[in-house]
Design a protein around this motif. Structure first.
Motif, PDB file in Angstrom:
ATOM      1  N   LEU A  43       0.805  -1.182   0.008  1.00  0.00           N
ATOM      2  CA  LEU A  43       0.064   0.066  -0.167  1.00  0.00           C
ATOM      3  C   LEU A  43       0.836   1.302  -0.089  1.00  0.00           C
ATOM      4  CD1 LEU A  43      -3.280   0.070   2.037  1.00  0.00           C
ATOM      5  CD2 LEU A  43      -2.476   2.302   0.974  1.00  0.00           C
ATOM      6  N   LEU A  44       1.922   1.154   0.735  1.00  0.00           N
ATOM      7  CA  LEU A  44       2.770   2.228   0.886  1.00  0.00           C
ATOM      8  C   LEU A  44       3.586   2.611  -0.379  1.00  0.00           C
ATOM      9  CD1 LEU A  44       4.288   2.111   4.488  1.00  0.00           C
ATOM     10  CD2 LEU A  44       2.296   3.696   3.463  1.00  0.00           C
ATOM     11  N   ARG A  45       3.962   1.349  -1.015  1.00  0.00           N
ATOM     12  CA  ARG A  45       4.591   1.552  -2.421  1.00  0.00           C
ATOM     13  C   ARG A  45       3.656   2.273  -3.283  1.00  0.00           C
ATOM     14  NH1 ARG A  45       6.147  -3.308  -3.156  1.00  0.00           N
ATOM     15  NH2 ARG A  45       8.186  -3.128  -2.470  1.00  0.00           N
ATOM     16  N   GLU A  46       2.390   2.169  -3.351  1.00  0.00           N
ATOM     17  CA  GLU A  46       1.534   2.892  -4.418  1.00  0.00           C
ATOM     18  C   GLU A  46       1.591   4.288  -4.031  1.00  0.00           C
ATOM     19  OE1 GLU A  46      -2.369   1.454  -4.447  1.00  0.00           O
ATOM     20  OE2 GLU A  46      -1.769  -0.615  -4.633  1.00  0.00           O
ATOM     21  N   ALA A  47       1.742   4.763  -2.683  1.00  0.00           N
ATOM     22  CA  ALA A  47       1.503   5.973  -2.100  1.00  0.00           C
ATOM     23  C   ALA A  47       2.990   6.645  -2.546  1.00  0.00           C
ATOM     24  CB  ALA A  47       1.463   6.309  -0.601  1.00  0.00           C
ATOM     25  N   LEU A  48       4.062   6.119  -2.379  1.00  0.00           N
ATOM     26  CA  LEU A  48       5.378   6.492  -2.541  1.00  0.00           C
ATOM     27  C   LEU A  48       5.503   6.712  -4.082  1.00  0.00           C
ATOM     28  CD1 LEU A  48       8.099   7.162  -1.281  1.00  0.00           C
ATOM     29  CD2 LEU A  48       8.672   4.893  -1.697  1.00  0.00           C
ATOM     30  N   ASP A  49       5.078   6.228  -4.872  1.00  0.00           N
ATOM     31  CA  ASP A  49       5.097   6.013  -6.365  1.00  0.00           C
ATOM     32  C   ASP A  49       4.416   7.246  -6.954  1.00  0.00           C
ATOM     33  OD1 ASP A  49       7.114   3.813  -6.356  1.00  0.00           O
ATOM     34  OD2 ASP A  49       5.667   2.383  -7.256  1.00  0.00           O
ATOM     35  N   ALA A  50       3.396   7.163  -6.383  1.00  0.00           N
ATOM     36  CA  ALA A  50       2.354   8.548  -6.889  1.00  0.00           C
ATOM     37  C   ALA A  50       2.937   9.647  -6.407  1.00  0.00           C
ATOM     38  CB  ALA A  50       1.007   8.168  -6.156  1.00  0.00           C
ATOM     39  N   GLY A  51       3.651   9.891  -5.154  1.00  0.00           N
ATOM     40  CA  GLY A  51       4.195  10.901  -4.648  1.00  0.00           C
ATOM     41  C   GLY A  51       5.175  11.332  -5.368  1.00  0.00           C
ATOM     42  N   ARG A  52       6.168  10.458  -5.662  1.00  0.00           N
ATOM     43  CA  ARG A  52       7.276  10.874  -6.620  1.00  0.00           C
ATOM     44  C   ARG A  52       6.902  11.195  -8.139  1.00  0.00           C
ATOM     45  NH1 ARG A  52      10.845   5.462  -4.787  1.00  0.00           N
ATOM     46  NH2 ARG A  52      12.148   6.502  -3.177  1.00  0.00           N
ATOM     47  N   ALA A  53       5.771  10.678  -8.843  1.00  0.00           N
ATOM     48  CA  ALA A  53       5.175  11.071  -9.839  1.00  0.00           C
ATOM     49  C   ALA A  53       4.741  12.747  -9.866  1.00  0.00           C
ATOM     50  CB  ALA A  53       4.412  10.306 -10.418  1.00  0.00           C
ATOM     51  N   GLU A  54       4.291  12.831  -8.761  1.00  0.00           N
ATOM     52  CA  GLU A  54       3.794  14.194  -8.694  1.00  0.00           C
ATOM     53  C   GLU A  54       4.927  15.146  -8.654  1.00  0.00           C
ATOM     54  OE1 GLU A  54       1.400  17.587  -7.864  1.00  0.00           O
ATOM     55  OE2 GLU A  54       0.846  15.686  -8.946  1.00  0.00           O
ATOM     56  N   ILE A  55       5.844  14.680  -7.509  1.00  0.00           N
ATOM     57  CA  ILE A  55       6.842  15.907  -7.610  1.00  0.00           C
ATOM     58  C   ILE A  55       7.921  16.035  -8.788  1.00  0.00           C
ATOM     59  CG2 ILE A  55       9.425  15.947  -6.620  1.00  0.00           C
ATOM     60  CD1 ILE A  55       8.189  14.377  -4.264  1.00  0.00           C
ATOM     61  N   ALA A  56       7.698  15.057  -9.683  1.00  0.00           N
ATOM     62  CA  ALA A  56       8.407  14.770 -11.120  1.00  0.00           C
ATOM     63  C   ALA A  56       7.719  15.752 -11.914  1.00  0.00           C
ATOM     64  CB  ALA A  56       8.763  13.662 -11.664  1.00  0.00           C
ATOM     65  N   ARG A  57       6.451  15.680 -11.941  1.00  0.00           N
ATOM     66  CA  ARG A  57       5.769  16.546 -12.674  1.00  0.00           C
ATOM     67  C   ARG A  57       5.675  17.650 -12.288  1.00  0.00           C
ATOM     68  NH1 ARG A  57       0.857  19.255 -12.505  1.00  0.00           N
ATOM     69  NH2 ARG A  57       0.761  18.680 -10.363  1.00  0.00           N
ATOM     70  N   ARG A  58       5.766  18.210 -11.121  1.00  0.00           N
ATOM     71  CA  ARG A  58       5.838  19.833 -10.907  1.00  0.00           C
ATOM     72  C   ARG A  58       7.078  20.258 -11.222  1.00  0.00           C
ATOM     73  NH1 ARG A  58       3.472  20.389  -4.685  1.00  0.00           N
ATOM     74  NH2 ARG A  58       1.298  19.289  -4.933  1.00  0.00           N
ATOM     75  N   LEU A  59       8.075  19.635 -10.879  1.00  0.00           N
ATOM     76  CA  LEU A  59       9.437  20.125 -11.491  1.00  0.00           C
ATOM     77  C   LEU A  59       9.570  20.180 -13.050  1.00  0.00           C
ATOM     78  CD1 LEU A  59      12.348  20.601 -10.534  1.00  0.00           C
ATOM     79  CD2 LEU A  59      13.070  18.203 -11.003  1.00  0.00           C
ATOM     80  N   ALA A  60       8.857  19.230 -13.782  1.00  0.00           N
ATOM     81  CA  ALA A  60       8.785  19.296 -15.391  1.00  0.00           C
ATOM     82  C   ALA A  60       8.148  20.534 -15.317  1.00  0.00           C
ATOM     83  CB  ALA A  60       8.064  17.970 -15.747  1.00  0.00           C
ATOM     84  N   GLU A  61       7.021  21.038 -14.810  1.00  0.00           N
ATOM     85  CA  GLU A  61       6.315  22.128 -15.074  1.00  0.00           C
ATOM     86  C   GLU A  61       7.140  23.339 -14.901  1.00  0.00           C
ATOM     87  OE1 GLU A  61       2.451  22.144 -13.312  1.00  0.00           O
ATOM     88  OE2 GLU A  61       1.512  20.596 -14.668  1.00  0.00           O
ATOM     89  N   ASN A  62       7.879  23.338 -13.618  1.00  0.00           N
ATOM     90  CA  ASN A  62       8.685  24.726 -13.115  1.00  0.00           C
ATOM     91  C   ASN A  62       9.997  24.076 -13.004  1.00  0.00           C
ATOM     92  OD1 ASN A  62       6.340  26.699 -12.718  1.00  0.00           O
ATOM     93  ND2 ASN A  62       5.616  24.849 -11.528  1.00  0.00           N
TER      94      ASN A  62
END
Length: 918
Positions: A43-62
């Motif tokens: 369960l935590l792996r899903e949350a961790l992967d989703a969080g990392r993907a969100e951080i990567a998306r934000r960095l790509a945008e800014n």
């Protein structure tokens, strides 16, 4: 929660701990820890992967918001750790009535403790217990670590009691620094508070001076390990000079001395001004952005900004090409300017710290070594041994003082106070056309440039303060400008300043062992300041989109009169800048045994004084490129060219000196070998004049012994250490036949060697006597007996045709990932005018293993004879030159044949498969 997390927008999109906690609570309560922990991890792996993907998306945008990305990563890690802690203590190992010993606090330490993490940074944590661990705390810690490892997180951890923490922090600087940045994450808050109070009281109290000295010594050692320059073209973004660790060191010192919790609080303590704080935060944000992009591209913890990553990061951070400079060069210039800002901030921070610590008349950092106290300082004052300003408007009253302060520092061997450096940087804008044309300012500048003391250090200070670039705007254009290649190790400005430092060392005799000829002729120079100005200007036109030598000569014609040089001096500087690559190109790419090479070079140089100037300029230019670029082989080639050209300039175009040299070598060989007149005359008749010119006496001796030992054998090979050239000398004595050269070149590569030069000679009775200089791929000679034997065996097998070379070469891995970061269009230049006897073929291509073999095989297919080969590498670029004739000994001519030769060599240089070797 750290204050830096407050700036994160919509944190729940990164991870919503409450939602994940509810999902964990809903997991079935059966199977004990063995059954529940895997379900929690999934369960935590899903949350961790989703969080990392969100951080990567934000960095790509800014892509420039580095501190946000670093904070988001730490925030995500915090929430994962809290969820694991709660699940482990409440579901896996619940305890109803904990004793006083069964208390546990979870701390973030190191960079994670600051609330900053790159995507693949270690998770540095500490488990804290009041006393010795109990069975319950051991179970909880072990289970949490297994959970983190199962999530694929790289964990750096410690488990200590309060007493152990205090004892180890006192004895180990690294542990003390990590705990200095410790932060409460979860668990027993009171226990953490008690730990911090004891750390403050028992570890930090009264040890501020010692901590500062230790951290600065640690920083200096780290800089030395990383190359001791912030201008290396593949910098370490974390540990390198001007990198993140330097900023961290400032914060550690401020926190230790003043117990602050954020960088902003250092303003109130007087260690940073508000402007300096803004510069600190701007530099930190940029460096974190680069580091986060670097981790994401590499897919691992990677701190070195290598060429293969630079281009992609420039693209991600939206840099664009500009005339004369690519996007990656613009990105790296921004990086180096940021690293320079970090250096400026460090100097100012330490000055503030020095002032706050120093007792009257003493400096915290220690007095500089002074030979004497100068009396006349032109209005400047001494502040605890450093050159300082009497008031803040001193430069504004007379902007020439912006140059004068550096001239005084050089003349009297003084340091410049960092606050005076800050004022110089602030007031550098006062340097306008009037100041640039002021004779006094220019005289002071030339005094610094040509100083017999330490011009490199003072010019570097001038560059740090931006005064250099303001006073010489053409130099300002190359400040922090990198060259995107593997040959140049430093930015253009750093390379030029290092070259000036090397020139000063040669002139003082400090480098006599490395540069004996340059040291000798430096004392004979008539045009000393001409040489210093030429060294300064030789690369000044790089990045302008044309030939930097031609453009640089135009800059020299404009600048030299301003510097106070006479018309004759100006003309000489412009000539040196225009032809500063001529000597190295001739020595490394041409056959110095071909007399026309010497004649053409001497005709271009025209005077002995120019020749002396050009030699020293060439030496310091090569040496300042970076560590390992200069070697004995290059010294020998340049010395040989200098001596041959000097003889021509002295004797004119007569070849009498050449005949005398051949006769002298033959007599010296006869004396060394104990030969009588008949023996040496027989050897002279058997070998062509080019052999006696090309080979130095020691090689002639080695060859003579080799031939004598071979007797009537059809094949004899020897590999021997040749320390005078920093290489291994491989001699092949065999019946001459087509294809001999390419087979030897391929065999040397198979044995792990790299050919740096080759001399091919044919005796008048049909024997080949070929000498190869060989190094390993790192530019060192092969000197182990087993490697030398392997080299000999490989050549023997190749010449005996015991295996097919292409098949063996194809099996050998040829990957050169760093070189593959560069695009080099192969080029073939065929010149029938450079030599009276030979066709000269020069091939420029991206360097790769077995390139020489491919080119030599292409020449073999073209039915030509190779007489000499000259191999030069400039980082990722290889320049291989061959002196060839057709099979009957004439130049290769005819438009169709030359076109076919060019096409075949282009295919070989590009790496296309050649037909299978016979």
């Amino acid at each position: 929660m750290p204050a830096r997390f407050d700036s994160l927008s919509n944190r729940r999109r990164i991870i919503d701990r409450r939602v994940v906690s509810d999902a964990l609570a809903a997991l079935p309560d059966n199977g004990g820890s063995a059954g529940q922990r895997p379900a929690m991890v999934a369960l935590l792996r899903e949350a961790l992967d989703a969080g990392r993907a969100e951080i990567a998306r934000r960095l790509a945008e800014n892509p420039s918001r580095g501190t946000d990305a670093a904070s988001a990563q730490a925030f995500l890690t915090d929430q994962i750790l809290r969820l694991i802690f709660d699940f482990t203590t409440q579901r896996l190992y619940p305890i109803n009535n904990p004793t006083a010993s069964e208390r546990l606090a979870l701390l973030a330490v190191g960079g994670y403790g600051r609330g900053e993490m790159a995507p693949y940074s270690d998770v540095d944590i500490a488990f804290l217990t009041p006393w010795k661990q109990t069975g319950w705390t051991e179970q909880v810690i072990e289970s949490m670590l297994y959970s983190l490892w199962d999530l694929g997180m790289k964990v750096g951890h410690s488990s200590r009691s309060l007493d152990e923490m205090v004892r180890m922090a006192k004895s180990d600087l690294t542990i003390r620094t990590g705990l200095l940045e410790s932060r409460y994450v979860w668990g027993d808050q009171a226990l953490y508070d008690e730990a911090w109070a004891r750390f403050d009281r028992e570890v930090m109290a009264g040890t501020g001076r010692a901590f500062i000295a230790d951290k600065l010594a640690e920083r200096d050692a780290r800089h030395k390990r990383m190359g001791d320059s912030r201008y290396v073209v593949e910098p370490n973004i974390k540990e390198g000079k001007g990198g993140l660790r330097d900023l961290h060191t400032l914060f550690w010192i401020g926190k230790y001395v003043h117990r602050v919790h954020t960088v902003a609080e250092l303003v109130d303590k007087g260690l940073l001004t508000r402007d300096e704080l803004r510069r600190f935060q701007k530099a930190e944000n940029f460096l974190w952005a680069v580091r986060c992009h670097l981790h994401m591209i590499a897919g691992r913890a990677e701190e070195r900004l290598t060429f293969d990553f630079q281009r992609e990061i420039a693209l991600r951070m939206r840099y664009a090409d500009r005339p004369g400079r690519s996007a990656v060069e613009r990105f790296m210039q921004h990086y180096f300017l940021t690293a320079k800002q970090v250096g400026d901030l460090t100097g100012l921070f330490l000055a503030h710290l020095d002032d706050s610590f120093a007792a009257r008349g003493r400096r915290f950092m220690g007095l500089p070594a002074l030979r004497r106290t100068p009396r006349k300082l032109a209005g400047f004052v001494l502040d605890r041994g450093r050159l300082a300003l009497p008031d803040d408007g001193f430069f504004q009253q007379d902007p020439v003082r912006l140059i004068e302060i550096f001239a005084l520092a050089d003349k009297h061997g003084l340091e410049i106070h960092p606050l005076a450096m800050r004022a110089a940087a602030r007031d550098a804008r006062l340097i306008d056309a009037g100041i640039r044309n002021d004779p006094r300012a220019n005289a002071l500048f030339i005094d610094v440039l040509t100083s017999p003391r330490d011009p490199e250090t003072v010019l570097r200070w001038m560059n740090e303060a931006t005064v250099f670039g303001r006073f010489v705007p053409d130099f300002g254009r190359v400040v922090a400008q990198m060259q995107f290649d593997m040959y140049h190790h430093y930015t253009v400005d750093e390379h030029s300043i290092r070259a000036i430092g090397l020139l000063a060392q040669i002139e003082k005799g400090d480098l006599n062992d490395d540069h004996p000829l340059s040291t000798t002729i430096a004392r004979q120079l008539v045009s000393r300041r001409v040489l210093y100005v030429a060294v300064l200007l030789h690369d000044i036109a790089k990045g302008r989109g044309g030939d930097h030598s031609v453009l640089g000569a135009e800059v020299a014609m404009k600048l030299c009169p301003r510097f106070g040089l006479s018309p004759a001096e100006t003309e000489t500087v412009a000539w040196l800048v225009r032809y500063h690559l001529l000597m190295s190109a001739t020595a490394f790419k041409r056959d110095l045994a071909d007399f026309k090479t010497i004649l053409d070079f001497a005709e271009a140089v025209q005077s002995p004084e120019r020749l002396r100037l050009l030699l020293i300029l060439t030496v310091v230019d090569i040496r300042a490129v970076g560590p390992g670029v200069w070697n004995d082989w290059k010294r020998q080639l340049l010395t040989g060219l200098f001596e041959a050209a000097e003889e021509v300039l002295r004797l004119g175009h007569k070849q009498k000196g050449r005949e005398e040299r051949i006769a002298a070598k033959q007599q010296a060989l006869a004396a060394a070998m104990g030969w009588d007149d008949a023996t040496i005359k027989a050897a002279a008749r058997r070998l062509p004049a080019s052999y006696w010119i090309a080979e130095p006496l020691d090689v002639l001796e080695r060859n003579a012994r080799h031939v004598a030992a071979a007797g009537d054998q059809p094949l004899s090979i020897s590999a021997q250490v040749y320390p005078d050239r920093g290489a291994t000398l491989v001699t092949v004595y065999a019946s001459d036949h087509p294809g001999l050269f390419y087979r030897v070149a391929g065999a040397i590569h198979l044995a792990g060697g790299s050919v740096i030069d080759a001399r091919i000679h044919t005796t008048r009775d049909g024997m080949a006597l070929d000498n190869f200089l060989v190094q390993d791929p790192f530019g060192r000679m092969l000197d182990e007996p087993e490697r030398l034997k392997r080299l000999e065996r490989a050549i023997e097998d190749a010449l005996a045709n015991r295996h097919k070379l292409n098949e063996r070469l194809a099996q050998r891995p040829l990957a050169r990932t760093r070189a593959e970061a560069f695009t080099i269009q192969p080029a073939v230049l065929i010149d029938n005018k450079a030599s009276n006897r030979y066709t000269v073929v020069e091939i420029n291509a991206r360097d790769r293993p077995a390139l020489l073999y491919a080119l030599a095989y292409g020449l073999f297919q073209s039915k030509v004879t190779i007489h000499s080969a000259h191999i030069a590498t400039y980082g990722e670029r290889a320049v291989d030159t061959f002196y060839i004739t057709d099979l009957i000994g004439d130049k290769v001519e005819g438009a169709q044949r030359l076109k076919a030769l060019e096409r075949r060599l282009l295919e070989a240089a590009a790496g296309e498969d050649a037909a299978e070797a016979a």
